[in-house]
Write an enzyme that holds these catalytic residues in place. Structure first.
Site, PDB file in Angstrom:
ATOM      1  N   ARG A  21      -5.281   4.673   6.071  1.00  0.00           N
ATOM      2  CA  ARG A  21      -6.721   4.512   6.236  1.00  0.00           C
ATOM      3  C   ARG A  21      -7.163   3.434   5.255  1.00  0.00           C
ATOM      4  O   ARG A  21      -6.971   3.581   4.041  1.00  0.00           O
ATOM      5  CB  ARG A  21      -7.419   5.826   5.900  1.00  0.00           C
ATOM      6  CG  ARG A  21      -8.918   5.728   6.032  1.00  0.00           C
ATOM      7  CD  ARG A  21      -9.559   6.977   5.451  1.00  0.00           C
ATOM      8  NE  ARG A  21     -10.968   7.033   5.790  1.00  0.00           N
ATOM      9  CZ  ARG A  21     -11.873   7.672   5.071  1.00  0.00           C
ATOM     10  NH1 ARG A  21     -11.524   8.296   3.975  1.00  0.00           N
ATOM     11  NH2 ARG A  21     -13.119   7.694   5.444  1.00  0.00           N
ATOM     12  N   ASP A  78     -11.790   1.759   8.536  1.00  0.00           N
ATOM     13  CA  ASP A  78     -12.969   2.617   8.673  1.00  0.00           C
ATOM     14  C   ASP A  78     -14.163   1.864   9.262  1.00  0.00           C
ATOM     15  O   ASP A  78     -15.110   2.452   9.749  1.00  0.00           O
ATOM     16  CB  ASP A  78     -13.356   3.123   7.277  1.00  0.00           C
ATOM     17  CG  ASP A  78     -13.484   4.613   7.250  1.00  0.00           C
ATOM     18  OD1 ASP A  78     -12.923   5.264   8.143  1.00  0.00           O
ATOM     19  OD2 ASP A  78     -14.163   5.124   6.345  1.00  0.00           O
ATOM     20  N   GLY A 265     -17.499  18.049   6.488  1.00  0.00           N
ATOM     21  CA  GLY A 265     -17.507  19.365   5.828  1.00  0.00           C
ATOM     22  C   GLY A 265     -18.814  20.125   5.978  1.00  0.00           C
ATOM     23  O   GLY A 265     -18.820  21.332   6.226  1.00  0.00           O
ATOM     24  N   ILE A 266     -19.946  19.430   5.841  1.00  0.00           N
ATOM     25  CA  ILE A 266     -21.250  20.091   5.975  1.00  0.00           C
ATOM     26  C   ILE A 266     -21.585  20.299   7.449  1.00  0.00           C
ATOM     27  O   ILE A 266     -21.991  21.382   7.876  1.00  0.00           O
ATOM     28  CB  ILE A 266     -22.353  19.277   5.256  1.00  0.00           C
ATOM     29  CG1 ILE A 266     -22.032  19.153   3.765  1.00  0.00           C
ATOM     30  CG2 ILE A 266     -23.719  19.896   5.474  1.00  0.00           C
ATOM     31  CD1 ILE A 266     -22.984  18.259   2.970  1.00  0.00           C
TER      32      ILE A 266
HETATM   33  P1  AMP Z   1     -16.068  16.436   3.297  1.00  0.00           P
HETATM   34  O1  AMP Z   1     -16.438  15.239   2.462  1.00  0.00           O
HETATM   35  O2  AMP Z   1     -16.138  16.167   4.787  1.00  0.00           O
HETATM   36  O3  AMP Z   1     -14.800  17.102   2.876  1.00  0.00           O
HETATM   37  O4  AMP Z   1     -17.224  17.524   3.048  1.00  0.00           O
HETATM   38  C1  AMP Z   1     -17.511  18.038   1.775  1.00  0.00           C
HETATM   39  C2  AMP Z   1     -18.823  18.802   1.839  1.00  0.00           C
HETATM   40  O5  AMP Z   1     -18.711  19.860   2.807  1.00  0.00           O
HETATM   41  C3  AMP Z   1     -19.223  19.463   0.521  1.00  0.00           C
HETATM   42  O6  AMP Z   1     -20.601  19.221   0.257  1.00  0.00           O
HETATM   43  C4  AMP Z   1     -19.027  20.938   0.806  1.00  0.00           C
HETATM   44  O7  AMP Z   1     -19.921  21.724   0.086  1.00  0.00           O
HETATM   45  C5  AMP Z   1     -19.356  20.999   2.281  1.00  0.00           C
HETATM   46  N1  AMP Z   1     -18.837  22.261   2.852  1.00  0.00           N
HETATM   47  C6  AMP Z   1     -17.559  22.647   3.015  1.00  0.00           C
HETATM   48  N2  AMP Z   1     -17.508  23.924   3.490  1.00  0.00           N
HETATM   49  C7  AMP Z   1     -18.794  24.346   3.614  1.00  0.00           C
HETATM   50  C8  AMP Z   1     -19.414  25.567   4.026  1.00  0.00           C
HETATM   51  N3  AMP Z   1     -18.690  26.616   4.395  1.00  0.00           N
HETATM   52  N4  AMP Z   1     -20.767  25.630   4.024  1.00  0.00           N
HETATM   53  C9  AMP Z   1     -21.508  24.574   3.640  1.00  0.00           C
HETATM   54  N5  AMP Z   1     -20.988  23.402   3.232  1.00  0.00           N
HETATM   55  C10 AMP Z   1     -19.645  23.279   3.215  1.00  0.00           C
END
Ligand code: AMP
Length: 332
Positions: A21, A78, A265-266
């Site tokens: 990536r 990306d 993630g969110i």
């Molecule tokens: P990423 O960069 O895609 O890995 O996403 C990271 C974000 O996803 C962080 O702010 C985490 O708090 C959020 N996240 C992961 N699991 C959850 C969950 N179960 N509920 C709310 N936010 C989450």
């Protein structure tokens, strides 16, 4: 460590190529690319546009070339998916020569993720991707919204650098550029301090003064005895409003809309964030189904909208899969 682990598992012989990536491909790359010295030089020259990412990507490429000298190395950029953006979307309202001489324009990021989730939705609704019109919200620690017209990216919220657009975990997203002059001229900030402020100390972290982690903020918001409960709620509320505004603004790029996608993630896990965003998009006929919204988390995918609403899908992204698939395609 990775090579040792692969050896231990007797997997080294099974590897046919290495896909990397690479964050910034500038205007040079709109497709996965076989890495040679020219490509490495270009990635290095683009480090001025992505100083945190491209040098790290090169370290990975060099390490893999050393470990697997006989294997082809591929770069998946990306920025590549967004190379289809029209001029009206990628140009800033600044003197044109800054673009023609120095490449100052919007490039966009998270392209591999937006590409993957859009294709997943096309399969779900059994429509050729070339006929799909979608708005995709990748909400993780970095966040971006992309508008996909007939399967191609035609606008996206991240810009020349990953600082523009919606509010993120620690990045501010859009602010009045005049704030930067104010910080430097009136409040005595150095350029480095402004950079750190906007990239590392803003966003959810900056507003809440608690955390950039959505889970921590949701827990604090729901616990009224928590000292920063109100600030956690404020940060999440600003976050959701700015994303809703961005999604609504992108309707200007489309005449038809098959639906909205949440990922990252969110986007994949926070039913509260999704509900707040969708509540503010009722004019676009988005209405959340509470039951489906609660149930679609932790890897579950599907439509979380009511029957009368425009569809809204939650899709688990898989950039690694796209990188592997595109590398294998390029190899063959
Ligand atoms: P990423 O960069 O895609 O890995 O996403 C990271 C974000 O996803 C962080 O702010 C985490 O708090 C959020 N996240 C992961 N699991 C959850 C969950 N179960 N509920 C709310 N936010 C989450």
């Amino acid at each position: 460590a990775l090579v040792d682990k692969l050896r231990e598992l007797n997997l080294v012989e099974k590897i046919i190529a290495v896909g990397h990536r690479v964050v910034h491909g500038g205007e040079h790359y709109s497709k996965p690319t076989l890495i040679n010295d020219d490509v490495k030089n270009t990635i290095e020259s683009l480090a001025k546009l992505a100083p945190l990412h491209n040098p790290a990507n090169l370290i990975g490429i060099n390490a893999c070339q050393l470990a697997f000298p006989e294997l082809s190395q591929m770069a998946v950029f990306d920025t590549a998916f967004h190379q289809s953006m029209p001029e009206k979307a990628y140009l800033y309202g600044i003197p044109l020569e800054l673009y023609s001489k120095y490449g100052i324009r919007r490039y966009g990021f998270h392209g591999t993720s937006h590409y993957f989730v859009a294709n997943q939705v096309a399969q779900l609704i059994k429509k050729p991707i070339e006929q799909c019109n979608l708005i995709s919200a990748h909400l993780g620690n970095g966040c971006s919204v992309t508008v996909i017209k007939n399967g191609k990216s035609v606008d996206t919220s991240l810009g020349m650098t990953p600082l523009e657009g919606v509010m993120m975990g620690t990045r501010s997203g859009d602010i009045d550029a005049g704030i930067i002059f104010h910080l430097v001229e009136q409040l005595g900030y150095t350029v480095e301090q402004v950079d750190a402020l906007l990239n590392k100390k803003s966003g959810l972290l900056g507003v809440s003064q608690l955390s950039n982690d959505c889970r921590t903020l949701e827990t604090a918001m729901l616990d009224e005895s928590h000292a920063q409960s109100a600030q956690a709620k404020l940060a999440l509320t600003v976050f959701c409003y700015r994303i809703a505004k961005s999604i609504a603004s992108f309707s200007a790029s489309l005449t038809e809309l098959d639906g909205l996608i949440f990922t990252g993630g969110i986007g994949e896990n926070s039913s509260w964030v999704r509900q707040q965003i969708l509540k503010q998009l009722s004019l676009l006929n988005f209405h959340v189904c509470d039951e489906a919204n609660q149930a679609t988390r932790f890897g579950a995918c599907g439509n979380i909208a009511t029957k009368s609403s425009r569809p809204c899908w939650v899709i688990t992204t898989n950039e690694e899969w796209v990188i592997a698939q595109q590398s294998a395609q390029l190899l063959s």
